[in-house]
Write an enzyme that holds these catalytic residues in place. Sequence first.
Site: not given
Ligand code: ZN
Length: 167
Positions: A46, A51, A88-89, A130-131, A134
């Site tokens: 995702g 991000q 998380c990236l 999660h998104e 963000h």
């Molecule tokens: Zn993330």
Amino acid sequence: MPDLKIRKFPEAILRRKAARVEKVTISERSMLTDMASAMYLSQGVGLAAVQVGIDKQLAVIDVGEGLIKLVNPVILKREGLETQEEGCLSCPGLYVKIKRARKVLVSYIDEKGDITEINASGLLARAVQHELDHLSGKLIIDYLGPVKKILAKKKISKSAGYCGVKL
Ligand code: ZN
């Protein structure tokens, strides 16, 4: 293709509440395509627009069930609770156990500009939540208590390892 570098904690853009998209145009469609490429390249499941430094309510998700592109996503209904470890990236090396709804009903605008709903469960439900975090400036580190948070900040700056689901 623009420079879609993944922004990492503690960059300020990650804390911004993303702006709603007024109209889905060719520009949003190409952003979503570029975001999907960046997500696959980073082996994430995702990715939210903030991000990659874009202040818009856009997200892409692919948990292995196909690519979903979301514009202005909203959760209409939540059901059940489940605790799972998440990465998380934007917080490399950090994995946090987070309690989230097991199932969610999500409303969003698709890339054609149509209002769509999905009933998500399992990893897809987790990825959506999660998104959405963000898009409101929230990160997995915020689910930690104060002491663990201090340790996590040190860990993020050092680590780049991969050992779990990244969203
Ligand atoms: Zn993330």
